[in-house]
Write a protein that holds these residues in place. Sequence first.
Motif, mmCIF file in Angstrom:
data_model
loop_
_atom_site.group_PDB
_atom_site.id
_atom_site.type_symbol
_atom_site.label_atom_id
_atom_site.label_comp_id
_atom_site.label_asym_id
_atom_site.label_seq_id
_atom_site.Cartn_x
_atom_site.Cartn_y
_atom_site.Cartn_z
ATOM 1 N N GLY A 102 11.344 -31.976 -2.220
ATOM 2 C CA GLY A 102 10.965 -33.262 -2.782
ATOM 3 C C GLY A 102 9.510 -33.584 -2.538
ATOM 4 O O GLY A 102 8.665 -32.697 -2.397
ATOM 5 N N ASP A 103 9.211 -34.869 -2.460
ATOM 6 C CA ASP A 103 7.844 -35.371 -2.427
ATOM 7 C C ASP A 103 7.025 -34.871 -1.239
ATOM 8 O O ASP A 103 5.872 -34.498 -1.391
ATOM 9 N N GLY A 104 7.600 -34.846 -0.046
ATOM 10 C CA GLY A 104 6.856 -34.455 1.149
ATOM 11 C C GLY A 104 6.958 -32.989 1.508
ATOM 12 O O GLY A 104 6.557 -32.590 2.593
ATOM 13 N N ALA A 105 7.470 -32.176 0.610
ATOM 14 C CA ALA A 105 7.670 -30.755 0.905
ATOM 15 C C ALA A 105 6.582 -29.910 0.251
ATOM 16 O O ALA A 105 6.123 -30.210 -0.842
ATOM 17 N N THR A 106 6.193 -28.856 0.955
ATOM 18 C CA THR A 106 5.285 -27.851 0.411
ATOM 19 C C THR A 106 6.093 -26.572 0.271
ATOM 20 O O THR A 106 6.345 -25.887 1.261
ATOM 21 N N PRO A 107 6.544 -26.261 -0.957
ATOM 22 C CA PRO A 107 7.397 -25.082 -1.152
ATOM 23 C C PRO A 107 6.757 -23.814 -0.592
ATOM 24 O O PRO A 107 5.560 -23.596 -0.734
ATOM 25 N N SER A 108 7.575 -23.011 0.078
ATOM 26 C CA SER A 108 7.083 -21.791 0.701
ATOM 27 C C SER A 108 7.383 -20.574 -0.165
ATOM 28 O O SER A 108 8.375 -20.542 -0.894
ATOM 29 N N GLY A 109 6.510 -19.583 -0.056
ATOM 30 C CA GLY A 109 6.704 -18.334 -0.793
ATOM 31 C C GLY A 109 7.986 -17.635 -0.379
ATOM 32 O O GLY A 109 8.674 -17.036 -1.201
ATOM 33 N N LEU A 110 8.326 -17.723 0.907
ATOM 34 C CA LEU A 110 9.545 -17.091 1.402
ATOM 35 C C LEU A 110 10.777 -17.684 0.734
ATOM 36 O O LEU A 110 11.686 -16.956 0.333
ATOM 37 N N ALA A 111 10.808 -19.001 0.594
ATOM 38 C CA ALA A 111 11.949 -19.644 -0.067
ATOM 39 C C ALA A 111 12.058 -19.167 -1.508
ATOM 40 O O ALA A 111 13.157 -18.921 -2.005
ATOM 41 N N GLY A 112 10.914 -19.006 -2.169
ATOM 42 C CA GLY A 112 10.921 -18.495 -3.533
ATOM 43 C C GLY A 112 11.459 -17.079 -3.607
ATOM 44 O O GLY A 112 12.248 -16.744 -4.480
ATOM 45 N N MET A 113 11.036 -16.231 -2.662
ATOM 46 C CA MET A 113 11.519 -14.840 -2.644
ATOM 47 C C MET A 113 13.011 -14.772 -2.352
ATOM 48 O O MET A 113 13.696 -13.865 -2.822
ATOM 49 N N LEU A 114 13.531 -15.738 -1.587
ATOM 50 C CA LEU A 114 14.960 -15.767 -1.265
ATOM 51 C C LEU A 114 15.778 -16.428 -2.373
ATOM 52 O O LEU A 114 16.994 -16.528 -2.265
ATOM 53 N N GLY A 115 15.104 -16.898 -3.421
ATOM 54 C CA GLY A 115 15.795 -17.522 -4.543
ATOM 55 C C GLY A 115 16.261 -18.931 -4.257
ATOM 56 O O GLY A 115 17.187 -19.417 -4.889
ATOM 57 N N LEU A 116 15.606 -19.609 -3.315
ATOM 58 C CA LEU A 116 16.023 -20.961 -2.941
ATOM 59 C C LEU A 116 15.346 -22.040 -3.769
ATOM 60 O O LEU A 116 15.684 -23.212 -3.651
ATOM 61 N N GLY A 117 14.378 -21.675 -4.578
ATOM 62 C CA GLY A 117 13.688 -22.661 -5.396
ATOM 63 C C GLY A 117 12.562 -23.329 -4.626
ATOM 64 O O GLY A 117 12.076 -22.800 -3.628
ATOM 65 N N PRO A 118 12.162 -24.522 -5.052
ATOM 66 C CA PRO A 118 11.006 -25.210 -4.472
ATOM 67 C C PRO A 118 11.339 -25.879 -3.140
ATOM 68 O O PRO A 118 11.359 -27.101 -3.011
ATOM 69 N N VAL A 119 11.595 -25.070 -2.146
ATOM 70 C CA VAL A 119 12.011 -25.550 -0.827
ATOM 71 C C VAL A 119 10.962 -25.159 0.203
ATOM 72 O O VAL A 119 10.425 -24.052 0.157
ATOM 73 N N GLU A 120 10.664 -26.058 1.119
ATOM 74 C CA GLU A 120 9.794 -25.744 2.254
ATOM 75 C C GLU A 120 10.686 -25.363 3.425
ATOM 76 O O GLU A 120 11.503 -26.162 3.882
#
Length: 136
Positions: A102-120
């Motif tokens: 959400g608003d205060g999150a900075t999505p991490s590359g690791l989350a993207g590689m794990l298929g978690l979407g825009p998650v920090e």
Amino acid sequence: MATVTAARTTDEPITTVAELLDRLERRPDLSVEADLEVTIDGTTVTVRGYEDLVAVDCPSLPSAVDLVRRHRSESMDAAAGLASTGLTAEVRVRGVPLARLGDGATPSGLAGMLGLGPVELVPEGLLLAAVTRRRG
């Protein structure tokens, strides 16, 4: 108890995209106050709202991982919805933050590689939740 508040700025109809964007920019963020116990996929979690932060506290690391894994396809929509209203959601284990979206999150590359979407992901939280156990 759960409360969500938002103020509407005007009742005039929107006729152009520019008016829509202007109205969205001026709209107030949501404020959430909550203290709930909710059962999600058979696991009871605590949900607390602290104005612009909604904390979902899971009883164990496996339950938190399962919750995120089961709902990862919805994380893109949830992140966009939270960000558009000025809210951040945080998944925790016994108070230790593991992930934010959400608003205060900075999505991490690791989350993207794990298929978690825009998650920090909070790596130190994952480690702390894995090595600590509830006492009592």
